[in-house]
Write a protein that holds these residues in place. Structure first.
Motif, mmCIF file in Angstrom:
data_model
loop_
_atom_site.group_PDB
_atom_site.id
_atom_site.type_symbol
_atom_site.label_atom_id
_atom_site.label_comp_id
_atom_site.label_asym_id
_atom_site.label_seq_id
_atom_site.Cartn_x
_atom_site.Cartn_y
_atom_site.Cartn_z
ATOM 1 N N THR A 198 -62.072 25.194 -51.094
ATOM 2 C CA THR A 198 -62.854 24.730 -49.943
ATOM 3 C C THR A 198 -62.278 23.410 -49.477
ATOM 4 N N ASN A 199 -62.429 23.149 -48.213
ATOM 5 C CA ASN A 199 -61.961 21.890 -47.661
ATOM 6 C C ASN A 199 -63.034 20.824 -47.679
ATOM 7 N N GLU A 200 -64.270 21.265 -47.554
ATOM 8 C CA GLU A 200 -65.346 20.291 -47.381
ATOM 9 C C GLU A 200 -65.827 19.743 -48.711
ATOM 10 N N GLY A 201 -65.634 20.536 -49.769
ATOM 11 C CA GLY A 201 -66.131 20.116 -51.067
ATOM 12 C C GLY A 201 -67.444 20.790 -51.408
ATOM 13 N N ASN A 202 -67.978 21.563 -50.479
ATOM 14 C CA ASN A 202 -69.242 22.248 -50.781
ATOM 15 C C ASN A 202 -69.047 23.278 -51.883
ATOM 16 N N GLY A 203 -67.847 23.847 -51.937
ATOM 17 C CA GLY A 203 -67.568 24.803 -53.011
ATOM 18 C C GLY A 203 -67.660 24.119 -54.369
ATOM 19 N N ARG A 204 -67.196 22.876 -54.443
ATOM 20 C CA ARG A 204 -67.308 22.142 -55.704
ATOM 21 C C ARG A 204 -68.768 21.802 -55.985
ATOM 22 N N MET A 205 -69.481 21.413 -54.955
ATOM 23 C CA MET A 205 -70.884 21.033 -55.151
ATOM 24 C C MET A 205 -71.693 22.196 -55.738
ATOM 25 N N VAL A 206 -71.613 23.353 -55.102
ATOM 26 C CA VAL A 206 -72.483 24.453 -55.544
ATOM 27 C C VAL A 206 -72.058 25.002 -56.904
ATOM 28 N N THR A 207 -70.832 24.710 -57.309
ATOM 29 C CA THR A 207 -70.402 25.201 -58.616
ATOM 30 C C THR A 207 -70.515 24.116 -59.686
ATOM 31 N N THR A 208 -71.002 22.935 -59.309
ATOM 32 C CA THR A 208 -71.058 21.816 -60.254
ATOM 33 C C THR A 208 -72.485 21.289 -60.456
ATOM 34 N N LEU A 209 -73.202 21.102 -59.346
ATOM 35 C CA LEU A 209 -74.494 20.423 -59.457
ATOM 36 C C LEU A 209 -75.644 21.320 -59.929
ATOM 37 N N PRO A 210 -75.867 22.480 -59.319
ATOM 38 C CA PRO A 210 -77.008 23.287 -59.766
ATOM 39 C C PRO A 210 -76.792 23.784 -61.201
ATOM 40 N N PRO A 211 -77.867 23.907 -61.959
ATOM 41 C CA PRO A 211 -77.712 24.351 -63.346
ATOM 42 C C PRO A 211 -77.196 25.788 -63.488
ATOM 43 N N ILE A 212 -77.362 26.586 -62.449
ATOM 44 C CA ILE A 212 -76.864 27.969 -62.527
ATOM 45 C C ILE A 212 -75.830 28.202 -61.429
ATOM 46 N N HIS A 213 -74.687 28.715 -61.806
ATOM 47 C CA HIS A 213 -73.674 29.091 -60.816
ATOM 48 C C HIS A 213 -73.497 30.605 -60.827
ATOM 49 N N VAL A 214 -73.692 31.206 -59.658
ATOM 50 C CA VAL A 214 -73.439 32.636 -59.506
ATOM 51 C C VAL A 214 -72.214 32.804 -58.617
ATOM 52 N N ALA A 215 -71.202 33.478 -59.127
ATOM 53 C CA ALA A 215 -69.983 33.707 -58.356
ATOM 54 C C ALA A 215 -69.920 35.180 -57.956
ATOM 55 N N LEU A 216 -69.760 35.402 -56.669
ATOM 56 C CA LEU A 216 -69.696 36.770 -56.137
ATOM 57 C C LEU A 216 -68.246 37.117 -55.864
ATOM 58 N N MET A 217 -67.811 38.219 -56.394
ATOM 59 C CA MET A 217 -66.391 38.529 -56.280
ATOM 60 C C MET A 217 -66.188 40.023 -56.059
ATOM 61 N N GLY A 218 -65.413 40.368 -55.048
ATOM 62 C CA GLY A 218 -65.006 41.756 -54.867
ATOM 63 C C GLY A 218 -64.080 42.145 -56.008
ATOM 64 N N ILE A 219 -64.186 43.377 -56.475
ATOM 65 C CA ILE A 219 -63.395 43.749 -57.660
ATOM 66 C C ILE A 219 -61.886 43.680 -57.426
ATOM 67 N N GLU A 220 -61.483 43.615 -56.158
ATOM 68 C CA GLU A 220 -60.039 43.603 -55.899
ATOM 69 C C GLU A 220 -59.453 42.199 -56.021
#
Ligand code: SF4
Lengths: 468, 241, 230
Positions: free
Chosen positions: A218-240
């Motif tokens: 991410t350019n804005e840093g929001n990707g780092r925020m949502v994967t760092t600050l909240p106690p739970i991180h859910v990552a959605l990924m296409g199987i490919e």
């Protein structure tokens, strides 16, 4: 049946007639293309990097079972939880239930095309859970109650005045036309969201199989925020989205940002492996990786398999003259543009096959695609697979007659002479201005040049007979 | 030069713009090439192929491959039809008894400018022309056949004032049946192409595909603009007189 | 491992052999710490908007850091144990200058965790060391792991990074090759939930394609390049 369907036609019209959108496309897209080619000029051995990137994608997809299994195992070995979702519904249910069981009231989300694909926000909100998009563009779109029109710059169709109005209404911001002020207002509003949210949801650019590592840019840093600050991180990924090794991910990163935004590298590239470790000062306490199939596996081993090589850089949208003419919303699909026209009917319930016809097959997409997906070939494949049902009846019959004549040269010559004679009589000074039947759509936007003399074959015959 | 070639004139040129076929013959003969015209030829099948009617397209491909002699080069005054033979047939005739014959043909099927410049290594046809021209590279010629410079070389050698087209490599919006299925989009793309053409100040826009030129020329005519869309062969052959 | 999705994939994959294209040239080929690499790093920093500061010694760097913080009237600084370990003089110098230094570990229980984050979010600057820097892109390669804090390079509006010359790699590919060979890569993966490649300040072009800095992450990134070995 008609191509396009009435609904598609009216979306196209909206796009063509939307002056704001047109202005935005004219302004934004050419600059994208310039910075993209500059970025590739500065990359040593760029063509070889693309070849390698393509080979990595091709190899991974050919052995997807192996790498997926390895990926899932490694995620779990390092404390992450893996959920396999066969359908959009299963993916949504899992996340909704997880949020409920943890008492989550608000979710901070960074951009994830897969979440759009599975309709996650809708499912969460139906369950009473607030979802806040934190990518600035997505945030704007969410406030406006719209859908992204581009996979990299979702709010490309919005002007600053529109955005200022939205911020006045939703953030209580005073009117301004200063973009930095608007950005600062969004920063303040979203900073609180990052801190308060008890769940962060992100997409995944690549999943590295050998270590179960998620790569996220991410350019804005929001990707780092949502994967760092909240106690739970859910990552959605296409199987490919899996790749075998870190070295493979590195190669793909060389082309991803360059193709997407014309940067050598996105401002933040996170390599996330498992949840927070015992000795770490911060990071999420829980990590859930949701692997979404939603139709993807159906296409393995088929001629459309190559569409799964896509790394969602968005370059083919920018290169596409049709996209540039009608904008992203006209496609009416989560994934717009050339690759979207292939991928959309591959996923979920398979709607949207008519999109395959919305291309002049010019090949600009294939030329720009960092992993060299032969997009026009795949579009034609779709047409072939669904053609019988999509083309209007008179066109199908017309083509049958045409093909029949084409295999019978004397019939061909007679029919051709007759048709051309007719055309010549209909024309005025060499042009047909208002056609009927098959020529009506042609003359809706341009004149038709009628033949001025007998066919070439007749000239040839007369010449051989000593005519010339 | 004692080359003999077979002319695949294409259905569009045969019926709608025979002048291009005639010009092609003149140009080839000017440089000493003997031209044959297999009279059983019809259409390469591209319209059916591109909309997904592969059965019909295959029937036409079979007819095409049977019609031409695999011993001799084929010259086509169209990038798109040459590309169809070279690439489209590859998929259509996979595992087909005619596949080997097709391979021999495909290996020596050339678009006209490609044949002149890349095969015969001729750039100056001895044609002199005046006036201001620009050139639109059609997409399949450019991207499927990789012909970028040959037409420009032929143009520059004539002495005409050549003004390159801005954003030349952007599609004009023709796209076969796309032009009538999505006529509004096609028209919007055409408008941009016309703007670019006008910005060059050229009197003539040249190209190597009558399909695209018919579309561009039809747009220019509809808008009442004094710019002509012409096939490169026709324009060059006019200079022979 | 078994699941219907994996089963479906297994049934359909082609398992065809894909010829692996030869490895392309490196984005930049130069020895780590070399003048070529340093020059290029400097140029890349300029290009992406990282303010570079060159210092001969660690002590000088720490003095300069304090000076920059003063210039900006910064009072709260977020930093972590690993940086303190690599630069033992740093925290004492910050405290001598009257700055409040925040750090430590975030509690794991929800409430205290939330409060802890809220406190960290008040810091006006974060200071971190790096695992490496990549010259070709101007990237600062930072990590979590033991005592390695993710938030210090993320929450505050100013991020200060300390880089030693020996840490300057020509590109990520070179670092990977070395870390792979030495086993460091796998160690990082085991101990660290995050490795982050930071390439300039937080940025967006989402509104009218106009570049704006400091959306969610730091608006300013100041990188100190220290000649002296650690
Ligand atoms: S198809 Fe290619 S160009 Fe388009 S988004 Fe995917 S990777 Fe990028």
């Amino acid at each position: 049946m008609s191509i396009p369907s009435p609904a598609f036609r009216s979306r196209i019209r909206e796009g063509l007639e939307n002056a704001t959108l047109q202005e935005a496309l004219q302004r934004a897209v050419p600059s994208f293309l310039v910075s993209r080619s500059k970025a590739f000029e500065d990359l040593p051995d760029a063509e070889a990097v693309r070849d390698r990137a393509r080979a990595i994608r091709a190899h991974t997809i050919a052995h997807l079972d192996r790498y997926l299994e390895q990926f899932a195992r490694e995620v779990e070995r390092r404390g992450g939880k893996v959920f396999w979702a066969a359908t959009a519904r299963e993916a949504c249910d899992y996340i909704v239930n997880l949020a409920r069981s943890r008492g989550v009231a608000m979710v901070a989300k960074s951009k994830s095309m897969v979440s759009e694909e599975i309709g996650l926000n809708h499912a969460m909100e139906a369950a009473g859970i607030r979802v806040v998009e934190t990518d600035l563009g997505e945030f704007i779109i969410q406030l406006a109650g719209e859908r992204p029109s581009h996979i990299i710059t979702p709010a490309i169709h919005k002007r600053r005045e529109d955005i200022s109005k939205l911020f006045q209404k939703h953030l209580g911001m005073p009117p301004t036309d200063e973009i930095p002020e608007m950005t600062a207002a969004a920063r303040r509003a979203l900073r609180q969201v990052f801190l308060d949210a008890r769940m962060g949801i992100s997409g995944v650019n690549f999943g590295i199989a050998e270590t179960g590592t998620l790569v996220l840019v991410t350019n804005e840093g929001n990707g780092r925020m949502v994967t760092t600050l909240p106690p739970i991180h859910v990552a959605l990924m296409g199987i490919e989205r899996v790749v075998p090794t870190w070295e493979d991910a590195e190669i793909l990163l060389r082309v991803l940002a360059r193709s997407a935004t014309g940067q050598a590298l996105t401002a933040y590239t996170s390599f996330l492996t498992g949840p927070r470790r015992r000795e770490e000062p911060d990071g999420p306490e829980e990590l859930h990786v949701v692997l979404v199939d939603n139709g993807r596996s159906r296409w393995l081993g088929t001629p459309l398999e190559e569409a799964l090589y896509c790394i969602r850089c968005g370059a083919c949208l920018n290169a596409c003259p049709v996209y540039r003419a009608i904008g992203g919303h006209a496609y009416g699909s989560v994934y717009p543009g050339p690759i979207g026209s292939i991928v959309t009917p591959m996923l979920g319930d398979g709607n949207g096959a008519e999109l395959a016809y919305a291309s002049s097959l010019c090949g600009a997409c294939q030329e720009i695609c960092p992993v060299r997906i032969p997009i026009p070939d795949l579009l034609v494949r779709w047409r072939q697979m669904r053609a019988g049902s999509l083309l209007p009846v008179w066109e199908r019959i017309g083509l049958q007659l045409y093909a029949h004549a084409a295999r019978h040269p004397s019939l061909w010559a007679r029919a051709g002479r007759w048709a051309m004679g007719l055309l010549r009589r209909l024309g005025r000074e060499g042009w047909l201005r208002r056609g009927v039947g098959p020529l009506r759509a042609w003359t809706a936007v341009r004149d038709f040049p009628v033949p001025q003399r007998p066919a070439f074959r007749d000239w040839w015959t007369s010449r051989r007979g000593g005519g010339e | 030069m004692s080359q003999t070639v077979q002319l695949f004139v294409t259905c569009l040129v045969d019926w709608l713009r025979p002048e291009i076929g005639i010009a092609t013959v003149r140009l080839l003969e000017k440089v000493g090439v003997t031209v044959r015209f297999p009279e059983a030829q019809t259409c390469c099948g591209q319209p059916a192929f591109n909309v997904g009617r592969w059965e019909e397209a295959r029937a036409m491909a079979e007819h095409w491959v049977r019609t031409f002699d695999p011993e001799l080069p084929v010259v086509v005054p169209s990038g798109s039809c040459a590309a169809m033979v070279r690439h489209g047939y590859h998929v259509l005739l996979e595992g087909h008894p005619l596949h080997a014959r097709w391979e021999a043909l495909a290996a020596q099927t050339y678009e006209l400018s490609q044949y002149l410049v890349d095969v015969l290594r001729i750039q100056d046809l001895g044609v002199r022309r005046e006036g201001t021209v620009t050139y639109h590279p059609s997409c399949h010629l450019l991207r499927m056949l990789g012909v970028r410079e040959a037409p420009e070389r032929l143009i520059r050698a004539t002495g005409a004032a050549y003004h390159p087209l801005p954003e030349a490599e952007t599609c004009c919006g023709f796209g076969g049946l796309f032009s009538v299925h999505f006529e509004e989009v096609s028209g919007a793309m055409l408008d941009r192409k016309i703007q670019a053409i006008r910005s060059t100040g050229a009197e003539v826009v040249l190209g190597c595909d009558w399909s695209c030129l018919m579309h561009i020329g039809g747009g220019l005519h509809r808008q009442g603009l004094p710019v002509r869309a012409m096939h490169l062969a026709e324009w060059l052959a006019e200079g022979l007189l | 491992m078994n699941h219907p999705v994996l089963e479906a994939v297994r049934r359909r994959v082609t398992r065809r052999a894909v010829p692996l294209e030869p490895a392309p040239a490196l984005p930049l080929d130069a020895p780590p710490g070399s003048e070529v690499a340093v020059q290029r790093l400097w140029a890349s920093w300029t290009g992406i908007g990282v303010q570079g500061v060159r210092c001969a010694t660690e002590a000088e760097a720490i003095r300069e850091v304090v000076a920059r913080l003063r210039e900006r009237k910064i009072r709260h600084v977020l930093t972590d144990a690993r940086t303190a370990r690599s630069y033992p003089g740093l925290i004492p110098a910050l405290e001598d200058a009257g700055l409040t230094v925040m750090g430590g570990n975030l509690p794991r229980e929800e409430g205290p965790r939330y409060l802890g984050l809220g406190r960290w979010a008040m810091a006006e600057a974060g200071i971190t060391d790096v695992v490496a820097a990549f010259a070709d892109t101007g990237t600062l390669w930072v990590a979590g792991g033991t005592g390695g804090m993710r938030c210090a390079s993320l929450l505050p509006p100013v991020h200060i990074a300390l880089v030693r010359r020996a840490q300057v790699f020509p590109c990520l590919a070179t670092w990977l090759a070395e870390a792979r060979a030495s086993g460091a890569l796998m160690e990082w993966v085991e101990e660290s939930s995050a490795m982050i490649a930071i390439t300039g300040p937080s940025r967006t072009s989402d509104i009218e394609k106009t570049l704006t800095l400091g959306v969610h992450g730091p608006k300013e990134v100041i990188a100190f390049l220290i000649e002296e070995a650690g």
